[in-house]
Design a protein around this motif. Structure first.
Motif, PDB file in Angstrom:
ATOM      1  N   ARG A 229      43.815  25.389  69.368  1.00 29.27           N
ATOM      2  CA  ARG A 229      42.769  25.375  68.432  1.00 29.27           C
ATOM      3  C   ARG A 229      41.400  25.866  69.366  1.00 29.27           C
ATOM      4  O   ARG A 229      41.247  25.322  70.507  1.00 29.27           O
ATOM      5  CB  ARG A 229      42.468  24.061  67.861  1.00 29.27           C
ATOM      6  CG  ARG A 229      41.403  24.236  66.853  1.00 29.27           C
ATOM      7  CD  ARG A 229      41.022  22.826  66.253  1.00 29.27           C
ATOM      8  NE  ARG A 229      39.845  22.921  65.164  1.00 29.27           N
ATOM      9  CZ  ARG A 229      39.542  21.842  64.659  1.00 29.27           C
ATOM     10  NH1 ARG A 229      39.570  20.618  65.154  1.00 29.27           N
ATOM     11  NH2 ARG A 229      38.822  21.846  63.668  1.00 29.27           N
ATOM     12  N   ARG A 230      41.072  26.916  68.750  1.00 29.78           N
ATOM     13  CA  ARG A 230      39.708  27.498  69.449  1.00 29.78           C
ATOM     14  C   ARG A 230      38.652  26.757  68.870  1.00 29.78           C
ATOM     15  O   ARG A 230      38.278  26.513  67.731  1.00 29.78           O
ATOM     16  CB  ARG A 230      39.436  28.996  69.189  1.00 29.78           C
ATOM     17  CG  ARG A 230      38.070  29.394  69.699  1.00 29.78           C
ATOM     18  CD  ARG A 230      37.724  30.997  69.427  1.00 29.78           C
ATOM     19  NE  ARG A 230      36.713  31.421  69.830  1.00 29.78           N
ATOM     20  CZ  ARG A 230      36.090  32.722  69.571  1.00 29.78           C
ATOM     21  NH1 ARG A 230      36.900  33.475  68.837  1.00 29.78           N
ATOM     22  NH2 ARG A 230      34.877  32.824  70.196  1.00 29.78           N
ATOM     23  N   GLY A 231      37.691  26.120  69.907  1.00 31.45           N
ATOM     24  CA  GLY A 231      36.426  25.197  69.560  1.00 31.45           C
ATOM     25  C   GLY A 231      36.261  24.349  70.570  1.00 31.45           C
ATOM     26  O   GLY A 231      36.723  24.135  71.830  1.00 31.45           O
ATOM     27  N   SER A 232      35.109  23.770  70.390  1.00 30.83           N
ATOM     28  CA  SER A 232      34.528  22.649  71.345  1.00 30.83           C
ATOM     29  C   SER A 232      35.383  21.224  71.459  1.00 30.83           C
ATOM     30  O   SER A 232      35.640  20.782  70.228  1.00 30.83           O
ATOM     31  CB  SER A 232      33.216  22.697  71.219  1.00 30.83           C
ATOM     32  OG  SER A 232      32.566  21.284  71.826  1.00 30.83           O
ATOM     33  N   PHE A 233      35.489  20.807  72.372  1.00 29.33           N
ATOM     34  CA  PHE A 233      36.380  19.508  72.485  1.00 29.33           C
ATOM     35  C   PHE A 233      35.085  18.431  71.831  1.00 29.33           C
ATOM     36  O   PHE A 233      35.570  17.300  71.330  1.00 29.33           O
ATOM     37  CB  PHE A 233      36.387  18.863  73.943  1.00 29.33           C
ATOM     38  CG  PHE A 233      35.350  18.942  74.817  1.00 29.33           C
ATOM     39  CD1 PHE A 233      34.271  17.990  74.641  1.00 29.33           C
ATOM     40  CD2 PHE A 233      35.172  19.949  75.943  1.00 29.33           C
ATOM     41  CE1 PHE A 233      33.226  18.068  75.635  1.00 29.33           C
ATOM     42  CE2 PHE A 233      34.160  19.802  76.865  1.00 29.33           C
ATOM     43  CZ  PHE A 233      33.389  18.751  76.619  1.00 29.33           C
ATOM     44  N   ALA A 234      33.781  18.608  71.582  1.00 23.75           N
ATOM     45  CA  ALA A 234      32.838  17.773  70.848  1.00 23.75           C
ATOM     46  C   ALA A 234      33.418  17.633  69.417  1.00 23.75           C
ATOM     47  O   ALA A 234      33.094  16.566  68.708  1.00 23.75           O
ATOM     48  CB  ALA A 234      31.562  18.540  70.902  1.00 23.75           C
ATOM     49  N   ASP A 235      34.296  18.532  69.007  1.00 17.48           N
ATOM     50  CA  ASP A 235      34.792  18.579  67.554  1.00 17.48           C
ATOM     51  C   ASP A 235      36.155  18.176  67.371  1.00 17.48           C
ATOM     52  O   ASP A 235      36.941  18.257  66.473  1.00 17.48           O
ATOM     53  CB  ASP A 235      34.586  19.985  66.695  1.00 17.48           C
ATOM     54  CG  ASP A 235      33.169  20.204  66.729  1.00 17.48           C
ATOM     55  OD1 ASP A 235      32.143  19.389  66.604  1.00 17.48           O
ATOM     56  OD2 ASP A 235      32.739  21.344  67.008  1.00 17.48           O
ATOM     57  N   LEU A 236      36.523  17.614  68.773  1.00 20.77           N
ATOM     58  CA  LEU A 236      38.258  17.106  68.583  1.00 20.77           C
ATOM     59  C   LEU A 236      38.341  16.198  67.500  1.00 20.77           C
ATOM     60  O   LEU A 236      39.580  16.330  66.945  1.00 20.77           O
ATOM     61  CB  LEU A 236      38.549  16.614  70.000  1.00 20.77           C
ATOM     62  CG  LEU A 236      38.069  15.204  70.294  1.00 20.77           C
ATOM     63  CD1 LEU A 236      39.002  14.104  69.974  1.00 20.77           C
ATOM     64  CD2 LEU A 236      38.024  15.360  71.839  1.00 20.77           C
TER      65      LEU A 236
END
Length: 324
Positions: A81-88
Motif C-alpha cells: 500500500r502506498r501511503g504514510s505509516f501514520a495512516d496504518l
C-alpha cells in the motif's frame, strides 16, 4: 542525517541483524514494514516467514512502491500500500492485529542519490524534498511564502541550527530581491555564504554548512515528526500481545519521541510528593534492550548507520505484571 551516502551502501539495511533479532519473527506471524525503501529489511522478514505468514508493506515514495510491486508483488504472503505509516490504522488488513512493526525513519539512500528528488545539497536538482511528490508543497514552494520568523523557527527547532535567524534572513532577502530559491545548490550556496568560517581542528569531522538547514526543511515539508507520533500510536494499537515494534531513528528529535513514547507506555509517571499518589497505571509496552547502535563492522561498511539508533518495545498482555 547522513548526507552523501555512498551508493554502494544503499542496498545494506541499517542494523539488519539487530532488527531481525528485535522483531523476533515467527513463521506464521503478520508483520508491517512501514518504510519499505528498497526492501532490505522486508527481504529479511520474508526469509523468516512460512507459508502462513503475512508481510504488509507501506511507503510514501512511488519509486519505493514500484520496487515493492516488481520484487514482491507476486508473493501471496505480501500486500502493498502506498501511503504514510501514520495512516496504518486505516488499512483494513490491520484488523487482525500485527506481530511486528518496523519503521526505518528519515530519508533513504536512493532518495539522496537521485538529484531530481531535491534531498541532497551535494547534487543540483529542483528544491523539492517531498517523500511523496504528489502530495503537499515542495521545499521551494514553502520557502517562497513562509515568513522569516517561521523559517528561522523551523531551522532552530527541527535542525538545531544555531544560525537559524541569519539563514532565514538571507533566504527572505534573496526572495525579496526577485530571486526565489528553486534549486538545491542555490540554497546550499546561500547558506554557506552566510555561515561563519570554521577553524580547522585536529580530528574534527566537518559537515557541510547546509546539513542542518536541509534536514530541518525536509522534516517540516514531510511532517515527519507529526507522522512519527501518529504512527507510533497506530502501531501500538495494532500490535497483538507479545508483538514488537522496532524503530530506527537517525537524529535526536526522532529518537527522543520514540524513547518517550515507549517510556510513557512502559513506566508509571514519576510521583510528586506534593500531589496525590497516581494510581491505576497499567503498562502496555515493555522496552527491549534500550538504545542499540551499529557496531564497528557495520559502521565501516555502511556510513548511513553512523547516526542510527534502534529501539524495540514489546506489547504486553492485558493485566500482565510489571517486570524490572
Amino acid at each position: 542525517m547522513t548526507e552523501g551516502v555512498d551508493a554502494s551502501s544503499a542496498h545494506l539495511p541499517v542494523m539488519f541483524p539487530q532488527v531481525m533479532e528485535g522483531l523476533r519473527i515467527v513463521q506464521d506471524g503478520t508483520y508491517l514494514d512501514g518504510t519499505f525503501g528498497r526492501g532490505g529489511h522486508a527481504r529479511g522478514v520474508l526469509q523468516r516467514l512460512g507459508r502462513g505468514g503475512r508481510l504488509l508493506l507501506m511507503d510514501k515514495d512511488p519509486d519505493a512502491i514500484a520496487v515493492a510491486e516488481r520484487e514482491f508483488g507476486t508473493d501471496p504472503r505480501v500486500s502493498i500500500r502506498r501511503g504514510s505509516f501514520a495512516d496504518l490504522g486505516t488499512w483494513d488488513l490491520m484488523a487482525g492485529g500485527l506481530d511486528g512493526v518496523l519503521l526505518d525513519l528519515g530519508v533513504s539512500s536512493p532518495q539522496l542519490d537521485v538529484a531530481g528528488r531535491g534531498f541532497s545539497f551535494g547534487k543540483d536538482g529542483p528544491l523539492d524534498m517531498r517523500m511523496d511528490p504528489d502530495s503537499g508543497e515542495s521545499a521551494a514552494q514553502w520557502l517562497a511564502r513562509a515568513e522569516e520568523a517561521q523559517i528561522a523557527d523551523v531551522l532552530w527547532t527541527l535542525g538545531e541550527e544555531r544560525m537559524s535567524r541569519r539563514i532565514a534572513r538571507a533566504i527572505v532577502g534573496h526572495r525579496d530581491a526577485g530571486k526565489p530559491l528553486s534549486r538545491t545548490t542555490e540554497l546550499a550556496e546561500l547558506v554557506a555564504s552566510v555561515m561563519p568560517r570554521r577553524k580547522p581542528g585536529k580530528g574534527r569531522r566537518d559537515i557541510h554548512p547546509a546539513t542542518r538547514t536541509f534536514q530541518a526543511i525536509r522534516i517540516h515539508v514531510n511532517r515527519e515528526l507529526a507522522d512519527l507520533e501518529a504512527g507510533l500510536d497506530a502501531a501500538h494499537a495494532a500490535l497483538r500481545p507479545g508483538g514488537r515494534m522496532a524503530v530506527i531513528s537517525f537524529h535526536s528529535l526522532e529518537d527522543r519521541i520514540v524513547k518517550r513514547f515507549i517510556a510513557r507506555h512502559a513506566k508509571a509517571p514519576a510521583g510528586n510528593r506534593r500531589l496525590p499518589e497516581h494510581t491505576g497505571f497499567v503498562p502496555t509496552l515493555r522496552s527491549v534492550g534500550g538504545a542499540t547502535r551499529a557496531g564497528d563492522a557495520e559502521l565501516a561498511a555502511n556510513p548511513r548507520s553512523r547516526s542510527a539508533v534502534l529501539r524495540v518495545a514489546e506489547k504486553r498482555a492485558q493485566g500482565s505484571e510489571v517486570q524490572p
